[in-house]
Design a protein around this motif. Structure first.
Motif, PDB file in Angstrom:
ATOM      1  N   ARG A 162      87.111 -47.780  19.473  1.00 17.42           N
ATOM      2  CA  ARG A 162      87.102 -47.947  18.066  1.00 17.42           C
ATOM      3  C   ARG A 162      87.290 -49.459  17.900  1.00 17.42           C
ATOM      4  O   ARG A 162      86.852 -49.799  16.732  1.00 17.42           O
ATOM      5  CB  ARG A 162      87.957 -47.170  17.366  1.00 17.42           C
ATOM      6  N   ASP A 215      94.727 -46.289  27.138  1.00 20.10           N
ATOM      7  CA  ASP A 215      94.100 -46.286  25.829  1.00 20.10           C
ATOM      8  C   ASP A 215      93.977 -47.596  25.459  1.00 20.10           C
ATOM      9  O   ASP A 215      92.772 -47.816  24.511  1.00 20.10           O
ATOM     10  CB  ASP A 215      94.747 -45.255  24.682  1.00 20.10           C
ATOM     11  N   SER A 231      85.503 -43.150  22.747  1.00 24.82           N
ATOM     12  CA  SER A 231      86.659 -43.027  21.993  1.00 24.82           C
ATOM     13  C   SER A 231      86.964 -44.728  21.558  1.00 24.82           C
ATOM     14  O   SER A 231      87.970 -44.935  20.596  1.00 24.82           O
ATOM     15  CB  SER A 231      88.110 -42.444  22.541  1.00 24.82           C
ATOM     16  N   THR A 241      90.811 -46.659  23.623  1.00 22.92           N
ATOM     17  CA  THR A 241      90.466 -46.656  22.137  1.00 22.92           C
ATOM     18  C   THR A 241      90.474 -48.131  21.453  1.00 22.92           C
ATOM     19  O   THR A 241      89.882 -48.553  20.792  1.00 22.92           O
ATOM     20  CB  THR A 241      91.667 -46.000  21.358  1.00 22.92           C
ATOM     21  N   ASP A 242      91.046 -49.256  22.412  1.00 24.79           N
ATOM     22  CA  ASP A 242      91.236 -50.523  21.725  1.00 24.79           C
ATOM     23  C   ASP A 242      91.105 -51.464  22.992  1.00 24.79           C
ATOM     24  O   ASP A 242      91.676 -51.153  24.146  1.00 24.79           O
ATOM     25  CB  ASP A 242      92.481 -50.733  21.171  1.00 24.79           C
TER      26      ASP A 242
END
Length: 95
Positions: free
Chosen positions: A83, A32, A81, A60-61
């Protein structure tokens, strides 16, 4: 060319007559948070390859360490996903 794996990321090591460099070519597992380091085993990491993380919806990151210079075409395409991304000052090219 040689391929190595560290911390869930896969790197291709390229040796030229002038230098030895590493390029991130993908991930060996669902992750993630991605951290792209400035070097791996003492070898400078200069780029993320074309499609390296394509369709990895778990991401996500992303944080790039200073020293990374290029992100090739569609490296993070369809990472729905995603962000947040931290880009380094050394980045000169985004495909």
């Amino acid at each position: 060319m040689k391929t190595i794996e560290r911390d869930g990321l896969q790197y291709e090591i390229v040796t030229t007559p002038i230098d030895t460099l590493a390029c991130v070519v993908g991930a060996s597992e669902e992750i993630d948070k991605v951290f792209i380091p400035s070097e791996i085993d003492g070898i400078p990491v200069k780029s993320v390859s074309n499609g390296a993380f394509k369709h990895m919806n778990s991401i996500t990151d992303v944080v790039f360490d200073e020293g990374v210079e290029s992100i090739q075409f569609s490296a993070f395409q369809f990472c729905n996903s995603l962000r947040s991304v931290y880009l380094p000052k050394t980045l000169t090219s985004i495909g």
